[in-house]
Design a protein around this motif. Sequence first.
Motif, short mmCIF file in Angstrom:
data_model
loop_
_atom_site.label_atom_id
_atom_site.label_comp_id
_atom_site.label_asym_id
_atom_site.label_seq_id
_atom_site.Cartn_x
_atom_site.Cartn_y
_atom_site.Cartn_z
N TRP A 157 -0.14 5.28 15.17
CA TRP A 157 -0.39 6.28 14.30
C TRP A 157 -0.92 7.50 14.89
CZ3 TRP A 157 -0.31 5.18 8.78
CH2 TRP A 157 -0.87 6.11 7.99
N TYR A 178 1.22 9.28 0.71
CA TYR A 178 1.66 8.15 1.31
C TYR A 178 3.54 8.25 0.83
CZ TYR A 178 -1.82 6.23 4.18
OH TYR A 178 -3.07 6.17 5.19
N PRO A 236 -3.76 1.57 8.10
CA PRO A 236 -3.70 2.83 8.72
C PRO A 236 -5.04 3.03 9.65
CG PRO A 236 -3.29 2.86 6.22
CD PRO A 236 -3.64 1.66 6.55
N SER A 239 -8.47 9.06 10.59
CA SER A 239 -7.93 10.06 9.82
C SER A 239 -7.72 9.61 8.36
CB SER A 239 -6.36 10.12 10.27
OG SER A 239 -5.56 9.06 10.46
N GLU A 240 -7.72 8.25 8.03
CA GLU A 240 -7.41 7.75 6.70
C GLU A 240 -8.50 7.64 5.90
OE1 GLU A 240 -4.14 8.71 5.58
OE2 GLU A 240 -4.39 9.71 7.56
N TYR A 241 -9.34 6.47 6.39
CA TYR A 241 -10.31 5.93 5.72
C TYR A 241 -11.46 6.91 5.47
CZ TYR A 241 -8.03 1.37 5.25
OH TYR A 241 -7.17 0.55 5.03
N ASN A 256 -9.03 10.43 4.00
CA ASN A 256 -7.58 10.48 3.13
C ASN A 256 -7.94 9.47 2.00
OD1 ASN A 256 -5.29 11.64 2.10
ND2 ASN A 256 -3.91 10.29 3.59
N LYS A 257 -9.03 9.28 1.52
CA LYS A 257 -9.44 8.08 0.78
C LYS A 257 -8.72 7.93 -0.47
CE LYS A 257 -14.20 7.91 2.62
NZ LYS A 257 -15.60 7.90 1.99
N LEU A 276 -5.32 6.39 0.04
CA LEU A 276 -5.43 4.72 0.19
C LEU A 276 -5.66 4.07 -0.60
CD1 LEU A 276 -7.33 4.72 3.84
CD2 LEU A 276 -5.16 4.31 3.42
#
Length: 538
Positions: free
Chosen positions: A93, A156, A504, A508-510, A513-514, A517
Motif C-alpha cells: 500500500w 474506494y 488497508p 493512511s486509512e484508519y 480516511n475513516k 472505510l
Amino acid sequence: MKKILYTCLMIAGTLTFSGCDDYLDVNTNPNGPDALLQPELFLPQIQSELAVAIQWDGRFTGFYTQNWAYTSGESYSLNLHSNPLSDSYAQLWRAVYWSMGYNLSDMIESGLKNKKYDFAGVGYILRAYGWQMLTDYHGPVIVTEAFDSDRRVFNYDDEATVYAEIQRLLALGIEQLDRTDGLSPADSGLSQADLIYNGDREKWKRFAYGLLAINAHRLTNKGTYNADTVIGYVDKALSGNQDDASIRFDGIVSANTNFFGPLRGNIGYYRQTKFIMGLLDGTNPELTDPNLIGADPVFNDPEAHLKDPRITAMMAPSPDGQYRGISPITGINEWSSAEAAMVPKNFWNVAGYSGTTPSPQIYFFNNDARFPLMTYAQLQFIKSEAAFLSNKPDVALMAYQAGVKSHMDFAKQYAPDPSVFEARKAAYLSSEELFPVTTSELTLSKIMLQKYIATWGWGFFETWSDMRRYHYDIEATDPVYKGFELPDPLYITNNGNPAYRARPRYNSEYMWNKDALEVLGAYEEDYHTYETWFSKPE
C-alpha cells in the motif's frame, strides 16, 4: 499523499555523477525542482520499492498459503491480518501510493515530454502491476481519486473498476513501447536505469501481455470468463525462462540487499511447511508415484519416495541432512531438544535464526539474489488451467509439461549438486504419475500443485488468489489442493471463515480516511474474511 524526490545519491550505483550535476542545475526553487526531472532518475528506486513491498507483505501472505510458517507456531501463522492497528503487512500500500505514487506519474510525464516513450510505456505497465497486486491483496482500493492533489480524503473503487483500469494502462504501455518516433532505449537511458529488463522493449511488452493474462484469468468463477482470451494473452507473453521478470540486488549493504537475504535478517524465524515439503518429497497423494518408493537415486531408502529434483534447490535441510517441514500450528515444537538435528534450518542454511551469507545458497534467499516478479512457468500453468477448464486437454497437457520443465530449469541454477539434480530429474520426468504424457493422466490438482511449486517463495499474491478462487477447497469432494489443511481453529475474530483480504494501511486509512472505510465495513472485526470480488461467481 506526499511527493518524494530521489536524489542522485540514492541511485549512484546506476547513474553517473554528471547526472547529479544535471539534477542540481534544474533547482532554482529551494523547495523543489523547477523542471521535471529526467525519467531515468525515478525508475531504479520505483522498481526496487515495488519488489521489496511484495517481499515485505509476502512474508505474511505466505502464512495463508503455507509457503512457510513461524517457528513458534500459531501465534504468527494463523491470522496476522486481523489486527487493523498494524502497518506491518501493508508495505505494498505504501509503495503503490507513496514510494511509487507521484514519482511514477512524474516519470511517465517526463518520458512523454522528453520523447522517451519507452519510460512512459514501462511506467504505465508498472502502475498496472501495482494495481493488480494491490487489489488482489486488499480488495477495494483507491484508484480514480488516488493522485488528486486537491483531495484529503479518498473514495474506494470496487475491484471491477480497478481491473478495467489495469487493462487500460497495459494497452497504453504497449502503445508507448511500440512507438518509433522517440529516443531508443540506449539513447533514452532506459537500458541503464531498468533493473528488470535492461531496457528491452519486447520483453516489457511480453510482460504486459502476461499481466493481461493474469488479470483475465482471475475471473474463472464468473460467467464472463473467457479461456481463449487468457490463452491468447499467454501466447503473446513470456516466451521462455529468458524472459522471466526479476529484479536485481547488489547485496553489499542493507539498502541494496535482497529483502529475503540474511543481511536484512527478515525471515530468520521462518521455516518451510509440511505442505510444500509433501509436494517435493513424494508423499503428497497427487504427486506420488507408488512404483517409485525406494527409487530415489540419492536417498537409497526402501521406505522413501522419489524426491522431486527441486527439493535440494528450494528447501532447507535439517542438520541431519534430511528434508522436513513444520506445522503452521506447532512450529518447531514437535521436536524435543534431543531431536534438534531434525529441525529444519532456515532459508539461509543456518540451524539458528541469523546468518550472513548462505553456503550453499538456498533458492533466491541470498543477499544478491534476483527476486522474480513474473515467470514463464507461472504463465504456462495459467494457460494449462485455462485450457483444462475449457475442455482443451491437448493444450492443457502441453502447457503443463512446459511449466514443469521450465521451472525445473529455473530451480537447477540453485541446486548445490547439479549431477544429483539431473539424476532425480530424469527419474521424475520418466514417471507418468509425476509427469503425465497423455491427457487422461492430467488432473486439475496436478496443474495447481505444480503451479504452487513454481510460484513458491515469490508469487504470494498469485498463489493466494488461486486458493481463494477455489475457496480453499472447504466444501470440495475432490480437493484441488490435496494435502492442504486450514488451521483449526482459525483466529477468533475470523468467525470460522478463512481470510480473503488484507486490511488497508492503518496510518493512511484508519486514521485519516475513516468515512470511506466505513462504507466498506472495514471497521468490522472480520473484515479480512470478506470474500474478494474476483473469486465470486456474480
